[in-house]
Every structure is written in structure tokens, then in C-alpha cells.
Write a protein that holds these residues in place. Structure first.
Motif: not given
Length: 185
Positions: A27-43, A152-153
Motif C-alpha cells: 500500500k505504501r508503494q501504491a500510495l507513492n505511485a498515486r502521489v507521484e502520478e498526481g503531481w506529474l498530472s498536475l504539472s 490508500l492512506a
């Protein structure tokens, strides 16, 4: 005999704890992936719309949360966490509104002054509308990624609570087993 039962229970608890730890890591790995995807999509959205079009200046002056974290304690003493969307009611809120309604109905019947009823606020507006009507798909992807991250959090918090409980149970069983074992001279 009691020592064997304790060892079996200890083994079972240890296996459960290791399984929970594996789930937490996944779940930690999935959370890190979601947050990374979110910031990338936001940029990507900032690039598509312009850096000044996606930023704090577009935030509403009064923000309402779309989700909140609820918690409860189970019969086994474990804390459970889950996400509740705004506009939905938890059982406690339903009960308090029913009590307020009955109280106001009783006041009207007795002729007492009417107290204002708690206003049922509508579901909050989608924050994507702060940035315009036609927002890029990457902004919608960012919102979805961050929402998944929130879920996930909450799952991780519940799992961490279960792990902490399992660790305390493991320590108690180890102490009991230590007391039952004969001491070697």
C-alpha cells in the motif's frame, strides 16, 4: 501442553503480522505511485493551461472538504479508518438530525419559539470548476490520483493500527511463553 498451544498461537500471530506488514508495504508503494502520478498530472495541467492558470490564485475563497476520514473502534479494540464523501451522513449524524427534528416538532406543538434547524449543506462544488469549465484531462487525472491516495492512506492507517495491535499481542504471548518455560540451571 499449554506451551504447545501458546507456540501455535504465537506462530499464527506472527504469520498474520508478517502478512499485514507485506500489505502495508504494498500500500505504501501504491500510495507513492498515486502521489507521484498526481503531481506529474498536475504539472502537465500547468503546462497545458499556463503556470498562472493552475495555482493558489484560482482557489475558492471558502473551501469545503469533499471527503473526510472517519474512525471507529471495533469490538476487538482496533481502530478502523475510512473515507466518507461530503454530503453523505454517518449514522451518528443521522441520529443527531433526527433528535433535532423531534425537538423542534415538540417546540412547535407546545408553542415555544422555534430554534433554527441545522441547515443541510449541499455537497461541495467540484474544485476542478475553480480552474474553468473545460479543464485538461491531466487535471482530472491529478484529482483522481490524489483521491486514490487518500483512500490508500486511510487503508494504511487501519492496517498500521492492526499491526500495532498484533505486535502488542505478540509481546504478551512471548512473555507468557517465557514464564511457562522451565529455567535452565
Amino acid at each position: 501442553m499449554a506451551s504447545r498451544d501458546l507456540r501455535a498461537e504465537l506462530d499464527f500471530l506472527l504469520l498474520q503480522l508478517l502478512g499485514d506488514l507485506e500489505q502495508l508495504e504494498a500500500k505504501r508503494q501504491a500510495l507513492n505511485a498515486r502521489v507521484e502520478e498526481g503531481w506529474l498530472s498536475l504539472s502537465k495541467a500547468r503546462y497545458a493551461m499556463g503556470a498562472k492558470s493552475v495555482g493558489p490564485l484560482q482557489y475558492a475563497s471558502h473551501m469545503e472538504p469533499q471527503v473526510r476520514v472517519s474512525t471507529s473502534e471495533g469490538q476487538d479494540g482496533l481502530q478502523k479508518f475510512w473515507m466518507v464523501r461530503a454530503g453523505t451522513q454517518t449514522p451518528e449524524e443521522v441520529g443527531s438530525r433526527e433528535a433535532a427534528f423531534l425537538s423542534s416538532a415538540l417546540r412547535r406543538r407546545k408553542g415555544l419559539p422555534r430554534t433554527p434547524e441545522p441547515d443541510s449543506s449541499p455537497a461541495p462544488q467540484n474544485p476542478l470548476k475553480w480552474f474553468g469549465i473545460l479543464v485538461p484531462h491531466s487535471l482530472r487525472q491529478a484529482q483522481a490520483s490524489f483521491r486514490e491516495g487518500l483512500q490508500l492512506a486511510a487503508d494504511m492507517a487501519s492496517l498500521q493500527s492492526r499491526i500495532n495491535w498484533g505486535r502488542s499481542q505478540l509481546k504478551e504471548l512471548q512473555e507468557k511463553l517465557k514464564q511457562l518455560e522451565p529455567r535452565a540451571p
